[in-house]
Design a protein around this motif. Structure first.
Motif, mmCIF file in Angstrom:
data_model
loop_
_atom_site.group_PDB
_atom_site.id
_atom_site.type_symbol
_atom_site.label_atom_id
_atom_site.label_comp_id
_atom_site.label_asym_id
_atom_site.label_seq_id
_atom_site.Cartn_x
_atom_site.Cartn_y
_atom_site.Cartn_z
ATOM 1 N N ARG A 170 0.827 -1.202 0.000
ATOM 2 C CA ARG A 170 0.000 0.000 0.000
ATOM 3 C C ARG A 170 0.864 1.256 0.000
ATOM 4 N NH1 ARG A 170 -5.011 0.639 -1.201
ATOM 5 N NH2 ARG A 170 -5.440 2.016 0.569
ATOM 6 N N LYS A 171 1.941 1.227 0.766
ATOM 7 C CA LYS A 171 2.866 2.355 0.833
ATOM 8 C C LYS A 171 3.480 2.646 -0.534
ATOM 9 C CE LYS A 171 5.363 5.226 3.524
ATOM 10 N NZ LYS A 171 4.763 6.240 4.419
ATOM 11 N N LEU A 172 3.713 1.597 -1.305
ATOM 12 C CA LEU A 172 4.315 1.744 -2.632
ATOM 13 C C LEU A 172 3.287 2.080 -3.706
ATOM 14 C CD1 LEU A 172 6.867 -1.217 -2.545
ATOM 15 C CD2 LEU A 172 7.374 1.227 -2.387
ATOM 16 N N GLY A 173 2.018 2.145 -3.335
ATOM 17 C CA GLY A 173 0.986 2.540 -4.290
ATOM 18 C C GLY A 173 0.330 1.411 -5.050
ATOM 19 N N VAL A 174 0.553 0.161 -4.608
ATOM 20 C CA VAL A 174 -0.116 -0.975 -5.251
ATOM 21 C C VAL A 174 -1.523 -1.070 -4.672
ATOM 22 C CG1 VAL A 174 -0.051 -3.450 -5.728
ATOM 23 C CG2 VAL A 174 2.096 -2.163 -5.467
ATOM 24 N N ASN A 175 -2.525 -0.853 -5.483
ATOM 25 C CA ASN A 175 -3.901 -0.779 -4.978
ATOM 26 C C ASN A 175 -4.665 -2.090 -5.090
ATOM 27 O OD1 ASN A 175 -3.831 2.013 -4.273
ATOM 28 N ND2 ASN A 175 -4.004 2.527 -6.450
ATOM 29 N N ASP A 176 -4.363 -2.880 -6.108
ATOM 30 C CA ASP A 176 -5.095 -4.135 -6.319
ATOM 31 C C ASP A 176 -4.311 -5.269 -5.669
ATOM 32 O OD1 ASP A 176 -6.845 -6.050 -7.116
ATOM 33 O OD2 ASP A 176 -6.575 -5.762 -9.275
ATOM 34 N N ILE A 177 -4.576 -5.494 -4.382
ATOM 35 C CA ILE A 177 -3.834 -6.491 -3.613
ATOM 36 C C ILE A 177 -4.744 -7.668 -3.285
ATOM 37 C CG2 ILE A 177 -2.492 -6.933 -1.520
ATOM 38 C CD1 ILE A 177 -2.023 -3.894 -1.334
ATOM 39 N N TRP A 178 -4.231 -8.862 -3.550
ATOM 40 C CA TRP A 178 -4.902 -10.098 -3.180
ATOM 41 C C TRP A 178 -4.052 -10.768 -2.109
ATOM 42 C CZ3 TRP A 178 -9.141 -12.267 -6.184
ATOM 43 C CH2 TRP A 178 -9.542 -11.438 -7.246
ATOM 44 N N ALA A 179 -4.696 -11.443 -1.155
ATOM 45 C CA ALA A 179 -3.926 -12.098 -0.092
ATOM 46 C C ALA A 179 -4.606 -13.381 0.348
ATOM 47 C CB ALA A 179 -3.747 -11.165 1.101
ATOM 48 N N LYS A 180 -3.773 -14.363 0.642
ATOM 49 C CA LYS A 180 -4.259 -15.626 1.186
ATOM 50 C C LYS A 180 -4.405 -15.495 2.692
ATOM 51 C CE LYS A 180 -2.733 -20.391 1.961
ATOM 52 N NZ LYS A 180 -1.641 -21.367 1.739
ATOM 53 N N ALA A 181 -5.499 -16.026 3.232
ATOM 54 C CA ALA A 181 -5.716 -16.030 4.676
ATOM 55 C C ALA A 181 -6.060 -17.446 5.120
ATOM 56 C CB ALA A 181 -6.834 -15.067 5.059
ATOM 57 N N ILE A 182 -5.644 -17.781 6.329
ATOM 58 C CA ILE A 182 -5.934 -19.102 6.877
ATOM 59 C C ILE A 182 -7.169 -19.071 7.763
ATOM 60 C CG2 ILE A 182 -5.020 -21.015 8.250
ATOM 61 C CD1 ILE A 182 -3.582 -20.598 5.608
ATOM 62 N N THR A 183 -7.319 -17.992 8.516
ATOM 63 C CA THR A 183 -8.421 -17.888 9.477
ATOM 64 C C THR A 183 -9.316 -16.686 9.171
ATOM 65 O OG1 THR A 183 -7.168 -16.478 10.994
ATOM 66 C CG2 THR A 183 -6.930 -18.876 11.256
ATOM 67 N N THR A 184 -10.476 -16.677 9.808
ATOM 68 C CA THR A 184 -11.404 -15.561 9.645
ATOM 69 C C THR A 184 -10.809 -14.269 10.182
ATOM 70 O OG1 THR A 184 -13.311 -17.047 9.815
ATOM 71 C CG2 THR A 184 -13.716 -14.708 10.208
ATOM 72 N N SER A 185 -10.139 -14.345 11.338
ATOM 73 C CA SER A 185 -9.544 -13.143 11.924
ATOM 74 C C SER A 185 -8.451 -12.576 11.037
ATOM 75 C CB SER A 185 -8.983 -13.445 13.325
ATOM 76 O OG SER A 185 -8.011 -14.465 13.271
ATOM 77 N N GLN A 186 -7.648 -13.442 10.444
ATOM 78 C CA GLN A 186 -6.606 -12.977 9.524
ATOM 79 C C GLN A 186 -7.233 -12.302 8.317
ATOM 80 O OE1 GLN A 186 -4.106 -16.066 7.929
ATOM 81 N NE2 GLN A 186 -2.587 -14.650 7.142
ATOM 82 N N SER A 187 -8.312 -12.864 7.822
ATOM 83 C CA SER A 187 -9.026 -12.278 6.689
ATOM 84 C C SER A 187 -9.531 -10.884 7.031
ATOM 85 C CB SER A 187 -10.195 -13.191 6.301
ATOM 86 O OG SER A 187 -10.982 -12.606 5.293
ATOM 87 N N GLU A 188 -10.093 -10.733 8.234
ATOM 88 C CA GLU A 188 -10.629 -9.438 8.646
ATOM 89 C C GLU A 188 -9.525 -8.398 8.813
ATOM 90 O OE1 GLU A 188 -12.720 -10.441 12.186
ATOM 91 O OE2 GLU A 188 -14.492 -11.214 11.128
ATOM 92 N N ILE A 189 -8.387 -8.793 9.375
ATOM 93 C CA ILE A 189 -7.271 -7.861 9.568
ATOM 94 C C ILE A 189 -6.724 -7.404 8.222
ATOM 95 C CG2 ILE A 189 -4.904 -7.652 10.411
ATOM 96 C CD1 ILE A 189 -5.725 -9.603 12.670
ATOM 97 N N LEU A 190 -6.550 -8.325 7.297
ATOM 98 C CA LEU A 190 -6.032 -7.974 5.975
ATOM 99 C C LEU A 190 -6.975 -7.002 5.262
ATOM 100 C CD1 LEU A 190 -4.703 -11.468 4.863
ATOM 101 C CD2 LEU A 190 -3.319 -9.414 5.191
ATOM 102 N N THR A 191 -8.259 -7.220 5.414
ATOM 103 C CA THR A 191 -9.234 -6.314 4.808
ATOM 104 C C THR A 191 -9.118 -4.917 5.414
ATOM 105 O OG1 THR A 191 -10.764 -8.137 4.373
ATOM 106 C CG2 THR A 191 -11.689 -5.911 4.387
#
Length: 222
Positions: free
Chosen positions: A95-116
């Motif tokens: 995000r700091k470098l200006g990449v806006n379209d980021i996809w990420a793998k998550a293992i848990t629901t909490s990890q998914s929520e934090i990444l969002t």
């Protein structure tokens, strides 16, 4: 070199475990140039030559990512699902470098929520999604199942006996079940687009779309 990749629609893939490797393979198979990054030097050495650009680097290091030209990319995928801290810090760097379209793998629901919350546009949980998909296939007549984030699903299934030998209009599928049959496959033939005049026969397969719960209910009918 990184700028040239970015300008031609390249993708940064960070984390080269099974998920990252599979993703990078598919992208290059589709002629998408990949900048693959992993912290593990041995893993990078083992993967050297598999894709056009494989680099050993710390994705949480802003300066290292700047030097690689990661900020010139519009898309990046974070495959570091088993390390929450590294995953989140990598997202911050992107995000700091200006990449806006980021996809990420998550293992848990909490990890998914934090990444969002830190600005990841798309969070995927491949193990969770596969588990749900297999459960649907095991418990019923479904032969394939795809669920989307908005609660919409598409399935390939055997038709319930109640609609056999009738046109879709006569069976009133949409009015009765709230789903749409979009395709029908007869044995020995390709799938054909379904119309209100289409007739479903014993042995056919159908493609059904609609709200997840309604599609599941319809597919469970005898």
């Amino acid at each position: 070199m990184a700028k040239k990749i970015a300008q031609s629609g390249g993708v940064v893939v960070i984390g080269l475990g099974r998920f990252g490797k599979s993703l990078a393979d598919e992208l290059e198979r589709d002629d998408v140039q990949v900048l693959a990054i992993d912290l593990d030097a041995k893993r990078v050495q083992d993967l050297a030559g598999r894709w056009t650009h494989v680099v050993q680097a710390d994705a949480t290091d802003l300066q290292a990512m700047e030097q690689l030209g990661v900020g010139d990319f519009s898309k990046a995928v974070i495959g570091i699902g088993n390390n929450l801290e590294a995953s989140v810090l990598t997202a911050f760097v992107l995000r700091k470098l200006g990449v806006n379209d980021i996809w990420a793998k998550a293992i848990t629901t909490s990890q998914s929520e934090i990444l969002t919350q830190v600005g990841v546009a798309h969070v995927v949980r491949p193990e969770h999604a596969m588990g749900k998909r297999v459960a649907h296939l095991v418990r019923g007549r479904m032969q394939d199942y795809i669920e989307f984030d908005d609660g919409y699903a598409i399935v390939k299934t055997a038709p319930p006996r109640s609609i056999l030998g009738r046109t879709l209009a006569e069976a009133g599928i949409r009015q009765k079940y709230g789903v749409t049959i979009v395709g029908i496959k007869t044995v020995g033939k390709d799938f054909s687009y379904a119309t209100p005049a289409s007739v479903v026969n014993d042995g056919d397969l159908i493609i059904v779309s609609g709200a997840r719960r309604k599609v599941e209910f319809f597919s469970d009918q005898d």
